[in-house]
Design a protein around this motif. Structure first.
Motif, PDB file in Angstrom:
ATOM      1  N   MET A 167     -18.498  33.148  29.225  1.00 22.03           N
ATOM      2  CA  MET A 167     -17.344  32.601  29.943  1.00 22.03           C
ATOM      3  C   MET A 167     -17.584  31.112  30.181  1.00 22.03           C
ATOM      4  O   MET A 167     -18.649  30.716  30.647  1.00 22.03           O
ATOM      5  CB  MET A 167     -17.148  33.305  31.282  1.00 22.03           C
ATOM      6  N   ASP A 168     -16.587  30.308  29.841  1.00 22.90           N
ATOM      7  CA  ASP A 168     -16.709  28.862  30.039  1.00 22.90           C
ATOM      8  C   ASP A 168     -15.309  28.270  30.110  1.00 22.90           C
ATOM      9  O   ASP A 168     -14.307  28.965  29.882  1.00 22.90           O
ATOM     10  CB  ASP A 168     -17.523  28.230  28.900  1.00 22.90           C
ATOM     11  N   ALA A 169     -15.244  26.970  30.399  1.00 31.26           N
ATOM     12  CA  ALA A 169     -13.947  26.314  30.550  1.00 31.26           C
ATOM     13  C   ALA A 169     -13.928  24.995  29.799  1.00 31.26           C
ATOM     14  O   ALA A 169     -14.959  24.331  29.632  1.00 31.26           O
ATOM     15  CB  ALA A 169     -13.647  26.070  32.026  1.00 31.26           C
ATOM     16  N   VAL A 170     -12.742  24.606  29.337  1.00 29.96           N
ATOM     17  CA  VAL A 170     -12.517  23.278  28.775  1.00 29.96           C
ATOM     18  C   VAL A 170     -11.293  22.721  29.500  1.00 29.96           C
ATOM     19  O   VAL A 170     -10.345  23.460  29.790  1.00 29.96           O
ATOM     20  CB  VAL A 170     -12.296  23.350  27.243  1.00 29.96           C
ATOM     21  N   PHE A 171     -11.320  21.430  29.819  1.00 28.28           N
ATOM     22  CA  PHE A 171     -10.301  20.856  30.692  1.00 28.28           C
ATOM     23  C   PHE A 171      -9.286  20.031  29.910  1.00 28.28           C
ATOM     24  O   PHE A 171      -9.622  19.314  28.972  1.00 28.28           O
ATOM     25  CB  PHE A 171     -10.966  19.996  31.774  1.00 28.28           C
ATOM     26  N   TYR A 186      -9.829  28.530  30.769  1.00 29.25           N
ATOM     27  CA  TYR A 186     -11.000  29.408  30.764  1.00 29.25           C
ATOM     28  C   TYR A 186     -10.908  30.359  29.569  1.00 29.25           C
ATOM     29  O   TYR A 186      -9.836  30.895  29.278  1.00 29.25           O
ATOM     30  CB  TYR A 186     -11.079  30.216  32.055  1.00 29.25           C
ATOM     31  N   ILE A 187     -12.038  30.538  28.913  1.00 31.81           N
ATOM     32  CA  ILE A 187     -12.082  31.382  27.719  1.00 31.81           C
ATOM     33  C   ILE A 187     -13.210  32.393  27.860  1.00 31.81           C
ATOM     34  O   ILE A 187     -14.302  32.063  28.338  1.00 31.81           O
ATOM     35  CB  ILE A 187     -12.289  30.534  26.453  1.00 31.81           C
ATOM     36  N   ALA A 188     -12.946  33.622  27.450  1.00 32.70           N
ATOM     37  CA  ALA A 188     -13.976  34.669  27.399  1.00 32.70           C
ATOM     38  C   ALA A 188     -14.202  35.040  25.947  1.00 32.70           C
ATOM     39  O   ALA A 188     -13.254  35.371  25.224  1.00 32.70           O
ATOM     40  CB  ALA A 188     -13.533  35.895  28.197  1.00 32.70           C
ATOM     41  N   LEU A 189     -15.455  34.958  25.511  1.00 29.03           N
ATOM     42  CA  LEU A 189     -15.831  35.315  24.146  1.00 29.03           C
ATOM     43  C   LEU A 189     -16.786  36.494  24.218  1.00 29.03           C
ATOM     44  O   LEU A 189     -17.785  36.447  24.932  1.00 29.03           O
ATOM     45  CB  LEU A 189     -16.491  34.115  23.454  1.00 29.03           C
ATOM     46  N   ASP A 198     -15.460  37.849  19.169  1.00 27.22           N
ATOM     47  CA  ASP A 198     -14.013  37.813  19.316  1.00 27.22           C
ATOM     48  C   ASP A 198     -13.683  37.110  20.633  1.00 27.22           C
ATOM     49  O   ASP A 198     -14.448  37.198  21.607  1.00 27.22           O
ATOM     50  CB  ASP A 198     -13.418  39.224  19.320  1.00 27.22           C
ATOM     51  N   ILE A 199     -12.560  36.419  20.652  1.00 31.19           N
ATOM     52  CA  ILE A 199     -12.082  35.826  21.900  1.00 31.19           C
ATOM     53  C   ILE A 199     -11.311  36.901  22.653  1.00 31.19           C
ATOM     54  O   ILE A 199     -10.321  37.435  22.150  1.00 31.19           O
ATOM     55  CB  ILE A 199     -11.165  34.610  21.642  1.00 31.19           C
ATOM     56  N   LEU A 200     -11.762  37.221  23.855  1.00 25.82           N
ATOM     57  CA  LEU A 200     -11.151  38.309  24.616  1.00 25.82           C
ATOM     58  C   LEU A 200      -9.927  37.855  25.399  1.00 25.82           C
ATOM     59  O   LEU A 200      -9.024  38.650  25.650  1.00 25.82           O
ATOM     60  CB  LEU A 200     -12.178  38.911  25.589  1.00 25.82           C
ATOM     61  N   GLY A 201      -9.900  36.599  25.784  1.00 26.64           N
ATOM     62  CA  GLY A 201      -8.743  36.128  26.536  1.00 26.64           C
ATOM     63  C   GLY A 201      -8.881  34.670  26.903  1.00 26.64           C
ATOM     64  O   GLY A 201      -9.939  34.055  26.749  1.00 26.64           O
ATOM     65  N   MET A 202      -7.769  34.099  27.391  1.00 22.21           N
ATOM     66  CA  MET A 202      -7.777  32.728  27.904  1.00 22.21           C
ATOM     67  C   MET A 202      -6.819  32.646  29.082  1.00 22.21           C
ATOM     68  O   MET A 202      -5.795  33.325  29.124  1.00 22.21           O
ATOM     69  CB  MET A 202      -7.385  31.730  26.810  1.00 22.21           C
ATOM     70  N   TRP A 203      -7.193  31.796  30.037  1.00 19.91           N
ATOM     71  CA  TRP A 203      -6.432  31.679  31.282  1.00 19.91           C
ATOM     72  C   TRP A 203      -6.418  30.221  31.709  1.00 19.91           C
ATOM     73  O   TRP A 203      -7.391  29.492  31.525  1.00 19.91           O
ATOM     74  CB  TRP A 203      -7.080  32.517  32.382  1.00 19.91           C
ATOM     75  N   ILE A 204      -5.307  29.790  32.321  1.00 19.21           N
ATOM     76  CA  ILE A 204      -5.191  28.419  32.820  1.00 19.21           C
ATOM     77  C   ILE A 204      -5.220  28.446  34.340  1.00 19.21           C
ATOM     78  O   ILE A 204      -4.518  29.240  34.974  1.00 19.21           O
ATOM     79  CB  ILE A 204      -3.882  27.754  32.343  1.00 19.21           C
ATOM     80  N   SER A 205      -6.025  27.565  34.915  1.00 21.19           N
ATOM     81  CA  SER A 205      -6.102  27.501  36.372  1.00 21.19           C
ATOM     82  C   SER A 205      -6.571  26.134  36.814  1.00 21.19           C
ATOM     83  O   SER A 205      -7.302  25.452  36.111  1.00 21.19           O
ATOM     84  CB  SER A 205      -7.047  28.574  36.914  1.00 21.19           C
ATOM     85  N   GLU A 206      -6.133  25.714  38.014  1.00 24.26           N
ATOM     86  CA  GLU A 206      -6.614  24.467  38.609  1.00 24.26           C
ATOM     87  C   GLU A 206      -7.842  24.728  39.462  1.00 24.26           C
ATOM     88  O   GLU A 206      -8.605  23.816  39.775  1.00 24.26           O
ATOM     89  CB  GLU A 206      -5.523  23.853  39.491  1.00 24.26           C
ATOM     90  N   THR A 207      -8.028  25.961  39.891  1.00 18.64           N
ATOM     91  CA  THR A 207      -9.114  26.271  40.813  1.00 18.64           C
ATOM     92  C   THR A 207      -9.945  27.428  40.283  1.00 18.64           C
ATOM     93  O   THR A 207      -9.549  28.138  39.368  1.00 18.64           O
ATOM     94  CB  THR A 207      -8.554  26.673  42.193  1.00 18.64           C
ATOM     95  N   GLU A 208     -11.116  27.581  40.880  1.00 18.01           N
ATOM     96  CA  GLU A 208     -11.941  28.737  40.560  1.00 18.01           C
ATOM     97  C   GLU A 208     -12.565  29.223  41.858  1.00 18.01           C
ATOM     98  O   GLU A 208     -12.649  28.499  42.833  1.00 18.01           O
ATOM     99  CB  GLU A 208     -13.023  28.383  39.539  1.00 18.01           C
ATOM    100  N   GLY A 209     -12.971  30.453  41.858  1.00 20.02           N
ATOM    101  CA  GLY A 209     -13.560  31.051  43.050  1.00 20.02           C
ATOM    102  C   GLY A 209     -13.683  32.539  42.829  1.00 20.02           C
ATOM    103  O   GLY A 209     -13.175  33.076  41.826  1.00 20.02           O
ATOM    104  N   ALA A 210     -14.348  33.217  43.756  1.00 18.95           N
ATOM    105  CA  ALA A 210     -14.600  34.643  43.589  1.00 18.95           C
ATOM    106  C   ALA A 210     -13.319  35.436  43.392  1.00 18.95           C
ATOM    107  O   ALA A 210     -13.245  36.326  42.543  1.00 18.95           O
ATOM    108  CB  ALA A 210     -15.385  35.168  44.785  1.00 18.95           C
ATOM    109  N   SER A 211     -12.274  35.131  44.187  1.00 22.56           N
ATOM    110  CA  SER A 211     -11.025  35.903  44.087  1.00 22.56           C
ATOM    111  C   SER A 211     -10.347  35.679  42.736  1.00 22.56           C
ATOM    112  O   SER A 211      -9.783  36.613  42.153  1.00 22.56           O
ATOM    113  CB  SER A 211     -10.072  35.531  45.221  1.00 22.56           C
ATOM    114  N   TYR A 212     -10.414  34.443  42.226  1.00 22.49           N
ATOM    115  CA  TYR A 212      -9.806  34.141  40.924  1.00 22.49           C
ATOM    116  C   TYR A 212     -10.545  34.887  39.810  1.00 22.49           C
ATOM    117  O   TYR A 212      -9.932  35.529  38.955  1.00 22.49           O
ATOM    118  CB  TYR A 212      -9.842  32.635  40.670  1.00 22.49           C
TER     119      TYR A 212
END
Length: 404
Positions: A167-171, A186-189, A198-212
């Motif tokens: 799991m990692d992010a590119v801005f 955010y991308i999950a491989l 395989d790429i499992l998914g991608m998500w866009i967010s301004e913030t991160e945290g446990a709930s996210y």
């Protein structure tokens, strides 16, 4: 259909072709004539009798002239005469009602968009080829056609278990509420138990945290991922807590490369090379204990000068040292998020001409198209996978039930 050389020579002499432009213009006219004849043939089949053949007419419907329609084609804009019937029941197939494009132009636009071309570049390219200029709205409308595919891909079922998930992010900069904001993609491989990426998914967010992260991991679980042996992550805030909540039996490895980068951020230029050499003694140690002793030696040597950097290693040692328990083949895979970093680099390359994305959807469209181009090359499974899988199943016996 083939033409013999004599027919081609006769065609050239008759039309007086002098250059490629003349040939293309002739092809355009020929193409238009063929389409017109096909439309006439369609109406003839619809009515059941040929033009002026009233003896065989068995319908109360009839021809009702033509309507003019300009369409785009691979040869440029062509004006067609669309035959009509009196009852308005005729539904042509060759050129459907309201269809204004009979070329592969939409596929070309999507392909150009996937390669990072700007809307202005796409407009210019299409104008050079077809002699007509598309509006920015038209380009956006055409590329929007892939949004249902993006949604379907992001919600597709996944495998029941993965050996590794990175799991990692590119801005990127995205416009929101008339302001340019920095947002993370955010991308999950995942590496499957068969050793394929395989790429499992991608998500866009301004913030991160446990709930996210909890929502993302629950999404993966709802899409079928029951178990993950190892998560390899950057220092994503709240990620460890979320993994513990959703996948309590998974191991977590923080990326050593990211940790080194963060360490070097506060190191003077003169000290970087000797400190980097000393850091190698930590992550290249043969055992966890040896790695810890190397860290203590590093602290003794550099602690007064770079206290906070070395403290970060000690504070995160639990998740920085997970990889020590694995064999060399698996260590190389999990101690860094390099596989997903490679994807991020390719995304940056594709999007380098995009200073700002006008919407989240525009970012998702381009990222999806780029990911499709990246992953179609992932046909070979991970090197030494049979040995790695054997080690994983011995260590994590619960994975055995997922192996067919």
């Amino acid at each position: 259909m083939k033409f013999d050389r004599e027919k081609i020579k006769s065609l050239i002499e008759k039309n007086g072709f002098e250059d490629v432009g003349d040939v293309q213009e002739a092809m355009k006219e020929l193409f238009g004539d063929v389409i017109k004849e096909m439309l006439e043939g369609e109406l003839e089949d619809e009515l059941g009798y040929s033009k002026h053949d009233y003896k065989n007419k068995e319908t109360d419907n009839s021809r009702n002239g033509h309507s003019k329609k300009t369409v785009r084609s691979d040869y440029g804009e062509i004006e067609l005469e669309i035959p009509r019937d009196r009852k308005g029941e005729f539904e042509p197939v060759v050129v459907k009602k309201h269809q204004r494009d009979i070329s592969g132009i939409e596929d070309q636009i999507i392909s150009m968009y996937a390669r990072g071309m700007t809307v202005r570049d796409i407009q210019s390219h299409i104008e050079d080829i077809y002699g007509s200029r598309l509006s920015a709205e038209s380009v956006s409308r055409i590329t929007d056609k892939i949004l249902p595919l993006v949604s379907e891909w992001r919600n597709r079922p996944l495998e029941s278990a993965y050996a590794i998930v990175y799991m990692d992010a590119v801005f990127f900069r995205v416009v929101e509420s008339n302001q340019v904001r920095k947002k993370a993609l955010y991308i999950a491989l995942g590496v499957s138990l068969n050793g394929h990426k395989d790429i499992l998914g991608m998500w866009i967010s301004e913030t991160e945290g446990a709930s996210y992260w909890l929502s993302i991991l629950n999404e993966l679980k709802n899409r079928g991922v029951e178990d993950v042996a190892i998560f390899s992550i950057d220092a994503l805030s709240g990620m460890e807590e979320a993994i513990e909540a959703v996948y309590p039996f998974s191991e977590v490895q923080k990326c050593i490369v990211h940790q080194i980068r963060n360490t070097m951020r506060y190191v003077t230029w003169r000290d970087r090379r000797p400190l980097a050499r000393d850091l190698k003694t930590i992550y290249q140690a043969p055992t966890r204990e040896a790695g810890w002793n190397a860290l203590l030696a590093l602290e003794e040597k550099w602690g007064d000068k770079y206290h906070l950097s070395i403290k970060s290693w000690k504070d995160n040692w639990e998740t920085l040292s997970t990889f020590f328990q694995y064999p060399e083949e698996l260590r190389r895979l999990v101690y860094t998020t390099n596989p997903i970093e490679s994807v991020n680099r390719q995304l940056r390359k594709v999007t380098k001409n995009k200073g700002v994305f006008p919407t989240d959807n525009s970012l998702l469209k381009m990222a999806y198209l780029a990911i499709m181009n990246i992953t179609k090359k992932w046909t070979v499974r991970t090197l030494d996978w049979s040995r790695i899988l054997t080690q994983l199943v011995i260590k994590y016996e619960r994975l055995a039930k997922y192996i067919s």
